[in-house]
Motif scaffolding. Structure first.
Motif, PDB file in Angstrom:
ATOM      1  N   TYR A 117      -1.560 -57.000 -18.775  1.00 12.21           N
ATOM      2  CA  TYR A 117      -0.131 -56.705 -18.840  1.00 12.21           C
ATOM      3  C   TYR A 117       0.268 -55.900 -17.608  1.00 12.21           C
ATOM      4  O   TYR A 117      -0.581 -55.324 -16.923  1.00 12.21           O
ATOM      5  CB  TYR A 117       0.230 -55.934 -20.110  1.00 12.21           C
ATOM      6  CG  TYR A 117      -0.546 -54.661 -20.316  1.00 12.21           C
ATOM      7  CD1 TYR A 117      -0.168 -53.467 -19.713  1.00 12.21           C
ATOM      8  CD2 TYR A 117      -1.684 -54.647 -21.124  1.00 12.21           C
ATOM      9  CE1 TYR A 117      -0.896 -52.305 -19.902  1.00 12.21           C
ATOM     10  CE2 TYR A 117      -2.413 -53.488 -21.316  1.00 12.21           C
ATOM     11  CZ  TYR A 117      -2.008 -52.315 -20.702  1.00 12.21           C
ATOM     12  OH  TYR A 117      -2.735 -51.162 -20.891  1.00 12.21           O
ATOM     13  N   ILE A 118       1.567 -55.874 -17.338  1.00  7.23           N
ATOM     14  CA  ILE A 118       2.081 -55.115 -16.204  1.00  7.23           C
ATOM     15  C   ILE A 118       2.446 -53.720 -16.682  1.00  7.23           C
ATOM     16  O   ILE A 118       3.241 -53.552 -17.605  1.00  7.23           O
ATOM     17  CB  ILE A 118       3.278 -55.834 -15.563  1.00  7.23           C
ATOM     18  CG1 ILE A 118       2.797 -57.167 -14.958  1.00  7.23           C
ATOM     19  CG2 ILE A 118       3.943 -54.950 -14.510  1.00  7.23           C
ATOM     20  CD1 ILE A 118       3.887 -58.027 -14.371  1.00  7.23           C
ATOM     21  N   HIS A 119       1.834 -52.729 -16.040  1.00  5.69           N
ATOM     22  CA  HIS A 119       2.082 -51.324 -16.369  1.00  5.69           C
ATOM     23  C   HIS A 119       3.436 -50.889 -15.814  1.00  5.69           C
ATOM     24  O   HIS A 119       3.709 -51.095 -14.630  1.00  5.69           O
ATOM     25  CB  HIS A 119       1.005 -50.444 -15.733  1.00  5.69           C
ATOM     26  CG  HIS A 119      -0.351 -50.641 -16.292  1.00  5.69           C
ATOM     27  ND1 HIS A 119      -0.882 -49.804 -17.234  1.00  5.69           N
ATOM     28  CD2 HIS A 119      -1.294 -51.585 -16.059  1.00  5.69           C
ATOM     29  CE1 HIS A 119      -2.106 -50.206 -17.548  1.00  5.69           C
ATOM     30  NE2 HIS A 119      -2.381 -51.295 -16.842  1.00  5.69           N
ATOM     31  N   ASP A 125      12.151 -59.355 -24.650  1.00  5.44           N
ATOM     32  CA  ASP A 125      12.124 -59.234 -26.104  1.00  5.44           C
ATOM     33  C   ASP A 125      10.950 -58.350 -26.529  1.00  5.44           C
ATOM     34  O   ASP A 125      10.173 -57.892 -25.704  1.00  5.44           O
ATOM     35  CB  ASP A 125      12.060 -60.616 -26.771  1.00  5.44           C
ATOM     36  CG  ASP A 125      10.819 -61.413 -26.375  1.00  5.44           C
ATOM     37  OD1 ASP A 125       9.777 -60.807 -26.028  1.00  5.44           O
ATOM     38  OD2 ASP A 125      10.887 -62.647 -26.414  1.00  5.44           O
ATOM     39  N   ASP A 126      10.838 -58.116 -27.831  1.00  2.00           N
ATOM     40  CA  ASP A 126       9.797 -57.221 -28.352  1.00  2.00           C
ATOM     41  C   ASP A 126       8.400 -57.817 -28.251  1.00  2.00           C
ATOM     42  O   ASP A 126       7.420 -57.110 -28.458  1.00  2.00           O
ATOM     43  CB  ASP A 126      10.085 -56.853 -29.813  1.00  2.00           C
ATOM     44  CG  ASP A 126      11.288 -55.933 -29.935  1.00  2.00           C
ATOM     45  OD1 ASP A 126      11.651 -55.285 -28.937  1.00  2.00           O
ATOM     46  OD2 ASP A 126      11.866 -55.865 -31.027  1.00  2.00           O
ATOM     47  N   ILE A 127       8.308 -59.092 -27.960  1.00  4.04           N
ATOM     48  CA  ILE A 127       6.992 -59.710 -27.788  1.00  4.04           C
ATOM     49  C   ILE A 127       6.506 -59.470 -26.361  1.00  4.04           C
ATOM     50  O   ILE A 127       5.350 -59.132 -26.126  1.00  4.04           O
ATOM     51  CB  ILE A 127       7.052 -61.222 -28.111  1.00  4.04           C
ATOM     52  CG1 ILE A 127       7.390 -61.404 -29.597  1.00  4.04           C
ATOM     53  CG2 ILE A 127       5.745 -61.914 -27.752  1.00  4.04           C
ATOM     54  CD1 ILE A 127       7.726 -62.808 -29.983  1.00  4.04           C
ATOM     55  N   GLU A 156       3.280 -48.823 -25.820  1.00  7.87           N
ATOM     56  CA  GLU A 156       1.928 -48.536 -26.289  1.00  7.87           C
ATOM     57  C   GLU A 156       1.473 -47.165 -25.822  1.00  7.87           C
ATOM     58  O   GLU A 156       1.804 -46.728 -24.715  1.00  7.87           O
ATOM     59  CB  GLU A 156       0.972 -49.632 -25.793  1.00  7.87           C
ATOM     60  CG  GLU A 156       1.357 -50.994 -26.352  1.00  7.87           C
ATOM     61  CD  GLU A 156       0.534 -52.142 -25.811  1.00  7.87           C
ATOM     62  OE1 GLU A 156       0.110 -52.966 -26.625  1.00  7.87           O
ATOM     63  OE2 GLU A 156       0.325 -52.207 -24.578  1.00  7.87           O
ATOM     64  N   ALA A 157       0.690 -46.515 -26.683  1.00  5.90           N
ATOM     65  CA  ALA A 157       0.187 -45.173 -26.380  1.00  5.90           C
ATOM     66  C   ALA A 157      -0.808 -45.230 -25.231  1.00  5.90           C
ATOM     67  O   ALA A 157      -1.651 -46.116 -25.156  1.00  5.90           O
ATOM     68  CB  ALA A 157      -0.459 -44.565 -27.614  1.00  5.90           C
ATOM     69  N   PHE A 163       4.097 -45.864 -23.285  1.00  2.00           N
ATOM     70  CA  PHE A 163       4.441 -46.470 -22.004  1.00  2.00           C
ATOM     71  C   PHE A 163       4.899 -47.904 -22.237  1.00  2.00           C
ATOM     72  O   PHE A 163       4.341 -48.606 -23.086  1.00  2.00           O
ATOM     73  CB  PHE A 163       3.226 -46.505 -21.065  1.00  2.00           C
ATOM     74  CG  PHE A 163       2.936 -45.202 -20.395  1.00  2.00           C
ATOM     75  CD1 PHE A 163       3.262 -45.009 -19.064  1.00  2.00           C
ATOM     76  CD2 PHE A 163       2.334 -44.168 -21.088  1.00  2.00           C
ATOM     77  CE1 PHE A 163       2.995 -43.806 -18.431  1.00  2.00           C
ATOM     78  CE2 PHE A 163       2.060 -42.961 -20.471  1.00  2.00           C
ATOM     79  CZ  PHE A 163       2.395 -42.774 -19.134  1.00  2.00           C
ATOM     80  N   PRO A 164       5.879 -48.374 -21.462  1.00  2.00           N
ATOM     81  CA  PRO A 164       6.287 -49.778 -21.555  1.00  2.00           C
ATOM     82  C   PRO A 164       5.298 -50.669 -20.813  1.00  2.00           C
ATOM     83  O   PRO A 164       4.933 -50.380 -19.670  1.00  2.00           O
ATOM     84  CB  PRO A 164       7.664 -49.792 -20.885  1.00  2.00           C
ATOM     85  CG  PRO A 164       7.671 -48.603 -19.984  1.00  2.00           C
ATOM     86  CD  PRO A 164       6.722 -47.597 -20.555  1.00  2.00           C
ATOM     87  N   HIS A 165       4.859 -51.717 -21.484  1.00  2.00           N
ATOM     88  CA  HIS A 165       3.936 -52.692 -20.902  1.00  2.00           C
ATOM     89  C   HIS A 165       4.564 -54.071 -21.019  1.00  2.00           C
ATOM     90  O   HIS A 165       5.038 -54.452 -22.092  1.00  2.00           O
ATOM     91  CB  HIS A 165       2.592 -52.672 -21.635  1.00  2.00           C
ATOM     92  CG  HIS A 165       1.848 -51.388 -21.465  1.00  2.00           C
ATOM     93  ND1 HIS A 165       0.956 -50.933 -22.413  1.00  2.00           N
ATOM     94  CD2 HIS A 165       1.841 -50.471 -20.464  1.00  2.00           C
ATOM     95  CE1 HIS A 165       0.441 -49.781 -22.002  1.00  2.00           C
ATOM     96  NE2 HIS A 165       0.964 -49.485 -20.826  1.00  2.00           N
ATOM     97  N   LEU A 166       4.544 -54.815 -19.939  1.00  2.00           N
ATOM     98  CA  LEU A 166       5.128 -56.149 -19.898  1.00  2.00           C
ATOM     99  C   LEU A 166       4.028 -57.197 -20.028  1.00  2.00           C
ATOM    100  O   LEU A 166       3.149 -57.292 -19.171  1.00  2.00           O
ATOM    101  CB  LEU A 166       5.897 -56.343 -18.593  1.00  2.00           C
ATOM    102  CG  LEU A 166       6.568 -57.688 -18.393  1.00  2.00           C
ATOM    103  CD1 LEU A 166       7.568 -57.976 -19.507  1.00  2.00           C
ATOM    104  CD2 LEU A 166       7.243 -57.740 -17.032  1.00  2.00           C
TER     105      LEU A 166
END
Length: 119
Positions: free
Chosen positions: A37-39, A71-73, A78-79, A86-89
């Motif tokens: 995922y993208i941090h 979207d939420d998917i 995530e912790a 933190f938001p992860h894409l």
């Protein structure tokens, strides 16, 4: 969910920023590809992220990402460090069309990373 920020930030090297501008998307830095995922970081997390993961590096850029584009998917909170969310894409590259501002990484007089301003 409404109390979560609507903008997050991605730190990019000059080469990564140039590729995002040229190609219109960015698949991720080596750590992103390894983790799947993208941090991203919130405004409040950005300076610590730069200090911890990009210490000693120059010619960095910061991209402001519109989180309402996902979207939420695709976007998951995530912790990570110390339990912070933190938001992860997930599920694809970072698209230039979701970046609302970007520019060279600069710091203010207190050493905090300045947020890029659309313009």
């Amino acid at each position: 969910m409404s109390d979560r920020p609507t903008v997050a930030y991605k730190v990019l090297t000059a080469d990564q920023m140039a590729a995002l501008e040229r190609d219109g998307d960015f698949a991720g830095a080596p750590v992103d590809l390894a983790d799947g995922y993208i941090h991203l970081s919130t405004a409040a997390q950005l300076t610590e992220t730069v200090d911890k993961h990009f210490a000693g590096q120059s010619d960095l850029h910061v991209a402001a990402v519109d989180l309402t584009s996902f979207d939420d998917i695709s976007l998951r909170w995530e912790a990570s460090r110390g339990g912070q969310l933190f938001p992860h894409l997930y599920d694809g590259p970072l698209l230039l069309e979701t970046v609302i501002a970007y520019g060279p990484l600069e710091r203010d007089a207190d050493g905090r990373v300045r947020l890029p301003v659309a313009g």
